[in-house]
Design a protein around this motif. Structure first.
Motif, PDB file in Angstrom:
ATOM      1  N   LEU A   1      35.771 -25.882  63.134  1.00 38.72           N
ATOM      2  CA  LEU A   1      36.197 -27.211  63.551  1.00 38.72           C
ATOM      3  C   LEU A   1      37.563 -27.071  64.205  1.00 38.72           C
ATOM      4  N   LEU A   2      37.605 -27.317  65.522  1.00 37.17           N
ATOM      5  CA  LEU A   2      38.808 -27.016  66.279  1.00 37.17           C
ATOM      6  C   LEU A   2      39.391 -28.277  66.917  1.00 37.17           C
ATOM      7  N   SER A   3      40.426 -28.800  66.301  1.00 31.51           N
ATOM      8  CA  SER A   3      41.192 -29.866  66.943  1.00 31.51           C
ATOM      9  C   SER A   3      41.998 -29.237  68.077  1.00 31.51           C
ATOM     10  N   ASP A   4      42.560 -30.068  68.939  1.00 29.70           N
ATOM     11  CA  ASP A   4      43.363 -29.542  70.051  1.00 29.70           C
ATOM     12  C   ASP A   4      44.508 -28.676  69.546  1.00 29.70           C
ATOM     13  N   GLU A   5      45.137 -29.120  68.468  1.00 31.98           N
ATOM     14  CA  GLU A   5      46.278 -28.382  67.919  1.00 31.98           C
ATOM     15  C   GLU A   5      45.860 -27.023  67.377  1.00 31.98           C
TER      16      GLU A   5
ATOM     17  N   LEU B   1      43.151 -25.366  68.108  1.00 24.67           N
ATOM     18  CA  LEU B   1      42.648 -24.559  69.214  1.00 24.67           C
ATOM     19  C   LEU B   1      43.791 -23.889  69.975  1.00 24.67           C
ATOM     20  N   LYS B   2      44.819 -24.668  70.316  1.00 27.44           N
ATOM     21  CA  LYS B   2      45.940 -24.131  71.091  1.00 27.44           C
ATOM     22  C   LYS B   2      46.675 -23.033  70.327  1.00 27.44           C
ATOM     23  N   LYS B   3      46.924 -23.253  69.032  1.00 20.87           N
ATOM     24  CA  LYS B   3      47.624 -22.248  68.231  1.00 20.87           C
ATOM     25  C   LYS B   3      46.800 -20.964  68.124  1.00 20.87           C
ATOM     26  N   GLY B   4      45.494 -21.128  67.918  1.00 16.12           N
ATOM     27  CA  GLY B   4      44.626 -19.958  67.796  1.00 16.12           C
ATOM     28  C   GLY B   4      44.558 -19.162  69.083  1.00 16.12           C
ATOM     29  N   ILE B   5      44.459 -19.852  70.207  1.00 11.86           N
ATOM     30  CA  ILE B   5      44.386 -19.176  71.509  1.00 11.86           C
ATOM     31  C   ILE B   5      45.657 -18.385  71.778  1.00 11.86           C
TER      32      ILE B   5
ATOM     33  N   LYS C   1      47.595 -16.981  69.573  1.00  9.48           N
ATOM     34  CA  LYS C   1      47.546 -15.776  68.738  1.00  9.48           C
ATOM     35  C   LYS C   1      46.602 -14.737  69.332  1.00  9.48           C
ATOM     36  N   ILE C   2      45.454 -15.198  69.829  1.00  9.71           N
ATOM     37  CA  ILE C   2      44.481 -14.282  70.432  1.00  9.71           C
ATOM     38  C   ILE C   2      45.066 -13.627  71.676  1.00  9.71           C
ATOM     39  N   GLN C   3      45.707 -14.422  72.529  1.00 12.85           N
ATOM     40  CA  GLN C   3      46.309 -13.879  73.742  1.00 12.85           C
ATOM     41  C   GLN C   3      47.380 -12.845  73.425  1.00 12.85           C
ATOM     42  N   LYS C   4      48.192 -13.129  72.415  1.00  6.10           N
ATOM     43  CA  LYS C   4      49.242 -12.200  72.015  1.00  6.10           C
ATOM     44  C   LYS C   4      48.656 -10.873  71.549  1.00  6.10           C
ATOM     45  N   ASP C   5      47.627 -10.945  70.682  1.00  3.88           N
ATOM     46  CA  ASP C   5      46.978  -9.718  70.188  1.00  3.88           C
ATOM     47  C   ASP C   5      46.267  -8.986  71.317  1.00  3.88           C
ATOM     48  N   ARG C   6      45.630  -9.737  72.223  1.00  2.00           N
ATOM     49  CA  ARG C   6      44.929  -9.111  73.356  1.00  2.00           C
ATOM     50  C   ARG C   6      45.891  -8.317  74.220  1.00  2.00           C
ATOM     51  N   ASP C   7      47.001  -8.931  74.586  1.00  2.00           N
ATOM     52  CA  ASP C   7      47.964  -8.259  75.465  1.00  2.00           C
ATOM     53  C   ASP C   7      48.545  -7.012  74.808  1.00  2.00           C
ATOM     54  N   ALA C   8      48.828  -7.102  73.499  1.00  2.03           N
ATOM     55  CA  ALA C   8      49.388  -5.950  72.787  1.00  2.03           C
ATOM     56  C   ALA C   8      48.368  -4.817  72.693  1.00  2.03           C
ATOM     57  N   ALA C   9      47.101  -5.173  72.401  1.00  2.00           N
ATOM     58  CA  ALA C   9      46.068  -4.151  72.262  1.00  2.00           C
ATOM     59  C   ALA C   9      45.748  -3.490  73.605  1.00  2.00           C
ATOM     60  N   VAL C  10      45.709  -4.294  74.671  1.00  2.00           N
ATOM     61  CA  VAL C  10      45.449  -3.753  76.011  1.00  2.00           C
ATOM     62  C   VAL C  10      46.560  -2.793  76.418  1.00  2.00           C
ATOM     63  N   GLN C  11      47.797  -3.164  76.132  1.00  2.00           N
ATOM     64  CA  GLN C  11      48.926  -2.296  76.470  1.00  2.00           C
ATOM     65  C   GLN C  11      48.880  -0.986  75.681  1.00  2.00           C
TER      66      GLN C  11
ATOM     67  N   HIS D   1      33.877 -15.884  65.936  1.00  2.00           N
ATOM     68  CA  HIS D   1      34.174 -14.459  65.884  1.00  2.00           C
ATOM     69  C   HIS D   1      35.669 -14.203  65.769  1.00  2.00           C
ATOM     70  N   PHE D   2      36.471 -15.294  65.848  1.00  2.00           N
ATOM     71  CA  PHE D   2      37.930 -15.188  65.761  1.00  2.00           C
ATOM     72  C   PHE D   2      38.456 -16.073  64.633  1.00  2.00           C
ATOM     73  N   LEU D   3      37.687 -16.158  63.554  1.00  2.00           N
ATOM     74  CA  LEU D   3      37.955 -17.120  62.481  1.00  2.00           C
ATOM     75  C   LEU D   3      39.399 -17.094  62.002  1.00  2.00           C
ATOM     76  N   ARG D   4      39.931 -15.892  61.734  1.00  2.00           N
ATOM     77  CA  ARG D   4      41.268 -15.791  61.137  1.00  2.00           C
ATOM     78  C   ARG D   4      42.387 -16.186  62.096  1.00  2.00           C
ATOM     79  N   TYR D   5      42.105 -16.212  63.372  1.00  2.00           N
ATOM     80  CA  TYR D   5      43.118 -16.651  64.325  1.00  2.00           C
ATOM     81  C   TYR D   5      43.309 -18.165  64.273  1.00  2.00           C
ATOM     82  N   PHE D   6      42.262 -18.864  63.870  1.00  2.00           N
ATOM     83  CA  PHE D   6      42.331 -20.326  63.821  1.00  2.00           C
ATOM     84  C   PHE D   6      42.587 -20.847  62.410  1.00  2.00           C
ATOM     85  N   TYR D   7      42.079 -20.130  61.414  1.00  2.00           N
ATOM     86  CA  TYR D   7      42.255 -20.538  60.019  1.00  2.00           C
ATOM     87  C   TYR D   7      42.746 -19.354  59.210  1.00  2.00           C
ATOM     88  N   LYS D   8      43.989 -19.461  58.772  1.00  2.00           N
ATOM     89  CA  LYS D   8      44.558 -18.375  57.975  1.00  2.00           C
ATOM     90  C   LYS D   8      43.919 -18.330  56.599  1.00  2.00           C
TER      91      LYS D   8
END
Length: 320
Positions: free
Chosen positions: A199-203, A205-209, A211-221, A257-264
């Motif tokens: 269940l993803l409210s706007d808030e 969703l934005k926070k989770g995205i 976190k995902i972007q941060k982890d993605r950029d670090a892993a790609v680097q 598939h990204f459960l922990r990024y949205f719900y700690k």
């Protein structure tokens, strides 16, 4: 020493007086057979299926599976005091984290004939609950809007519901047949439960995205620093496509598939039951333990391989 049919009879007998009965088998075949046999006893009985932790990307039955799981969670939440609820499941159904009962209760939509409705907000709320917008609804988990009429097929309901508006006021609420479109029954109110396990409210969703972007950029680097350009490119493409599905197409199934990024903080299936009023029966405890250990081992080995090849982020492995 009981044979399988005797186990079901025994369950019915010793479970008398309990509000909830939770029965755990080692595999899906045994659970299905027990479920079919227990239906003969006339109690409110549900089969709670486990999510495939390894092949969730290729799960073509994903929507059906989610419907069945959410139907059980709703039945537990709405249980009437005098009516016992029996849930039959498998050991691996307890291994994955799910959102808390409070989150589901908080995100229900309750509409009465006396309410006023902001149609645009209702559309947004239904989308956030995992409902898919269609031109005409055919199955649970869908909704359609035509002028001041909104059709919703709530999860776990046999019939869809049509809400007609006069301006922003409710003119009527009634169930109808999806094929013939004929009205069946006028309703005073309707409660719409989520159609998704995320269940993803706007808030949220934005926070989770972020976190995902941060982890993605670090892993790609990290891959690039190790001169693993193929893995870096694969990871960036896979994660970016998922984020596009979330933001542009509101495909919230990808978020599971990204459960922990949205719900700690997540819970297990057992947290949905009133512990003081629940009888738990474990069938062949040694086999249950073996099954849990086998699933965990296979899952961790698969996650390690996928991490190395750039198919997922480290945060996605934290599902158990």
């Amino acid at each position: 020493g009981c044979v399988n049919t005797q186990k079901i009879h025994l369950l019915s007998g010793i479970g008398s007086g309990c509000g909830y009965k939770l029965v755990v088998f080692s595999n899906e075949e045994k659970a299905k057979k027990a479920y079919e046999e227990y239906l003969l006893f006339g109690e409110e009985t549900y089969l709670y299926p486990a999510r495939d932790l390894l092949f969730y990307y290729a799960d073509i039955k994903g929507k059906t599976l989610t419907n069945r799981r959410m139907e059980v969670l709703r039945a537990i939440a709405e249980k009437k005091k005098e009516e016992p609820v029996t849930v039959i499941t498998t050991m691996d159904a307890f291994l994955d984290g799910i959102i808390s009962p409070d989150e589901i209760q908080k995100n229900r939509i309750h509409i009465t004939g006396e309410d006023t409705v902001d149609l645009t907000k209702l559309e947004q709320d239904l989308t956030a609950l995992g409902y898919e917008r269609e031109s005409q609804i055919e199955a649970p988990g869908q909704f359609a809007v035509r002028g001041g009429i909104i059709d919703v097929f709530p999860l776990a309901e046999e019939m869809p519901v049509r809400i007609e508006l006069w301006g922003d006021e409710i003119d009527s609420i009634r169930s109808f047949d999806a094929e013939s479109q004929r009205s069946i029954e006028n309703l005073d109110e309707i409660t719409i439960y989520p159609a998704a396990e995320m269940l993803l409210s706007d808030e949220v969703l934005k926070k989770g995205i972020k976190k995902i972007q941060k982890d993605r950029d670090a892993a790609v680097q990290k891959f690039r620093d190790a001169f693993l350009t193929e893995e870096a490119g694969r990871l960036k493409q896979v994660v970016t496509e998922t984020l596009e599905n979330l933001t542009e197409f509101h495909d919230f199934s990808a978020a599971e598939h990204f459960l922990r990024y949205f719900y700690k903080d997540v819970v297990t299936f057992t947290d949905y039951f009133d512990t003081e009023n629940t009888l738990i029966l474990l069938d062949e405890t040694n086999r249950l333990l073996e099954q849990a250990q086998a699933v965990e081992t296979e899952f961790r080995e698969s996650m390690e391989h996928r991490l190395e090849k750039g198919y997922l982020l480290a945060g996605q492995t934290d599902l158990l």
